[in-house]
Design a protein around this motif. Sequence first.
Motif, PDB file in Angstrom:
ATOM      1  N   ARG A   1       0.619  -0.800  -0.012  1.00 39.32           N
ATOM      2  CA  ARG A   1       0.468   0.149   0.262  1.00 39.32           C
ATOM      3  C   ARG A   1       1.178   0.986   0.076  1.00 39.32           C
ATOM      4  O   ARG A   1       0.571   2.272  -0.624  1.00 39.32           O
ATOM      5  CB  ARG A   1      -1.226   0.043   0.976  1.00 39.32           C
ATOM      6  CG  ARG A   1      -1.795  -0.758   0.841  1.00 39.32           C
ATOM      7  CD  ARG A   1      -3.538  -0.630   2.131  1.00 39.32           C
ATOM      8  NE  ARG A   1      -3.074  -0.724   3.720  1.00 39.32           N
ATOM      9  CZ  ARG A   1      -3.099  -2.115   3.632  1.00 39.32           C
ATOM     10  NH1 ARG A   1      -4.062  -3.103   3.648  1.00 39.32           N
ATOM     11  NH2 ARG A   1      -2.991  -2.046   5.507  1.00 39.32           N
ATOM     12  N   ARG A   2       1.900   1.297   0.558  1.00 38.18           N
ATOM     13  CA  ARG A   2       2.840   2.448   0.789  1.00 38.18           C
ATOM     14  C   ARG A   2       3.666   2.540  -0.736  1.00 38.18           C
ATOM     15  O   ARG A   2       3.666   3.683  -0.576  1.00 38.18           O
ATOM     16  CB  ARG A   2       3.987   2.098   2.022  1.00 38.18           C
ATOM     17  CG  ARG A   2       4.699   2.715   1.870  1.00 38.18           C
ATOM     18  CD  ARG A   2       5.526   2.891   3.075  1.00 38.18           C
ATOM     19  NE  ARG A   2       7.169   2.953   3.145  1.00 38.18           N
ATOM     20  CZ  ARG A   2       8.024   3.267   4.047  1.00 38.18           C
ATOM     21  NH1 ARG A   2       7.608   2.324   4.916  1.00 38.18           N
ATOM     22  NH2 ARG A   2       9.677   4.190   3.992  1.00 38.18           N
TER      23      ARG A   2
ATOM     24  N   THR B   1       2.107   1.786  -4.025  1.00 37.71           N
ATOM     25  CA  THR B   1       1.477   1.987  -4.495  1.00 37.71           C
ATOM     26  C   THR B   1       1.140   3.602  -4.372  1.00 37.71           C
ATOM     27  O   THR B   1       1.072   4.302  -5.300  1.00 37.71           O
ATOM     28  CB  THR B   1       0.205   2.026  -4.125  1.00 37.71           C
ATOM     29  OG1 THR B   1       0.033   0.091  -4.093  1.00 37.71           O
ATOM     30  CG2 THR B   1      -0.699   1.594  -5.409  1.00 37.71           C
ATOM     31  N   ASP B   2       1.576   4.209  -3.457  1.00 35.31           N
ATOM     32  CA  ASP B   2       0.829   5.492  -2.487  1.00 35.31           C
ATOM     33  C   ASP B   2       2.353   6.359  -3.190  1.00 35.31           C
ATOM     34  O   ASP B   2       2.134   7.308  -3.961  1.00 35.31           O
ATOM     35  CB  ASP B   2       0.866   6.066  -1.657  1.00 35.31           C
ATOM     36  CG  ASP B   2      -0.794   5.325  -0.923  1.00 35.31           C
ATOM     37  OD1 ASP B   2      -1.135   5.663  -1.323  1.00 35.31           O
ATOM     38  OD2 ASP B   2      -0.275   5.612   0.355  1.00 35.31           O
ATOM     39  N   GLU B   3       3.545   5.790  -3.256  1.00 35.76           N
ATOM     40  CA  GLU B   3       5.003   6.461  -3.556  1.00 35.76           C
ATOM     41  C   GLU B   3       4.462   6.339  -4.993  1.00 35.76           C
ATOM     42  O   GLU B   3       5.275   7.268  -5.757  1.00 35.76           O
ATOM     43  CB  GLU B   3       6.109   5.581  -3.099  1.00 35.76           C
ATOM     44  CG  GLU B   3       5.887   5.165  -1.506  1.00 35.76           C
ATOM     45  CD  GLU B   3       7.593   5.626  -1.604  1.00 35.76           C
ATOM     46  OE1 GLU B   3       8.725   5.932  -1.533  1.00 35.76           O
ATOM     47  OE2 GLU B   3       8.082   4.723  -0.198  1.00 35.76           O
TER      48      GLU B   3
ATOM     49  N   GLN C   1       2.643   9.252  -6.655  1.00 38.28           N
ATOM     50  CA  GLN C   1       3.226  10.361  -6.062  1.00 38.28           C
ATOM     51  C   GLN C   1       3.803  10.980  -6.643  1.00 38.28           C
ATOM     52  O   GLN C   1       4.442  11.969  -7.676  1.00 38.28           O
ATOM     53  CB  GLN C   1       3.357  10.733  -4.566  1.00 38.28           C
ATOM     54  CG  GLN C   1       2.591  10.959  -3.658  1.00 38.28           C
ATOM     55  CD  GLN C   1       1.734  11.867  -3.416  1.00 38.28           C
ATOM     56  OE1 GLN C   1       2.511  12.848  -4.017  1.00 38.28           O
ATOM     57  NE2 GLN C   1       0.200  12.193  -3.085  1.00 38.28           N
TER      58      GLN C   1
ATOM     59  N   GLU D   1      -5.026   0.065  -9.367  1.00 36.41           N
ATOM     60  CA  GLU D   1      -4.908   1.774  -8.834  1.00 36.41           C
ATOM     61  C   GLU D   1      -4.262   2.093  -9.695  1.00 36.41           C
ATOM     62  O   GLU D   1      -4.448   3.459 -10.730  1.00 36.41           O
ATOM     63  CB  GLU D   1      -4.380   2.001  -7.414  1.00 36.41           C
ATOM     64  CG  GLU D   1      -4.713   3.323  -7.627  1.00 36.41           C
ATOM     65  CD  GLU D   1      -5.838   4.209  -7.414  1.00 36.41           C
ATOM     66  OE1 GLU D   1      -5.271   5.373  -7.274  1.00 36.41           O
ATOM     67  OE2 GLU D   1      -6.926   3.448  -7.797  1.00 36.41           O
TER      68      GLU D   1
END
Length: 214
Positions: free
Chosen positions: A77-78, A80-82, A85, A143
């Motif tokens: 999950r981390r 994916t966010d990175e 961004q 995502e």
Amino acid sequence: MPTAKTRRIRKRPDPDAAHDFAHVEQRLLAAIERLLQDGRKFGSLTVEQLAREAGIGRATFYLYFRDKGELVQRLMRRLTDEVAQSAGGWFRAGGDVDRTSMKYALHGIIGTFKRHQAVLVAMTDMAPFDPVVAEAHAQMMDELCRLSRKAIGQVKRDGRATQFAGPDLADLLTWSIELYCSRFIARYDGRRLDALIDLVAQVCDRSIFASGES
């Protein structure tokens, strides 16, 4: 019946402990990277080995994670966010969707996969045997494909796309990049990594943008 000690170990961290959680997560990620660099297989590592390498107690591990599968799920999950961004305007609502922003996005995306190759290796090791990790990987790819479809859709609406540009191309490019990185990114550093990104940018450019468009 669980003892008071067991209940304390399994207690989830409260919101005020977010900084401590991030610190433990980072130490575990660094520990995974070191162990993999030593030639260890993530699937064969025990919680005790991970905790010892990270310099934390076994009880601390279980304070934040049920098992190794949940650790990988959180790290993905981390990741994916990175990745989202790092893509900058290419993935951002209202951002630029031109050749320059696409190449910038690829530098960010592939660079992020390179920095967190330990997460990709751990996911590859565990997904065939752990449905929770497999689902976390599917959610990550859903995502990233959604964001790619949105960007390519905007290029198409602007009249700058090839006839092939569409949801299927977005999914194909997204999966191809992630799968290649999960298998081979450890081989690339420095100029060779830059050359790989340039190559991927050429493939994406010719697939997405019509000739002469910017």
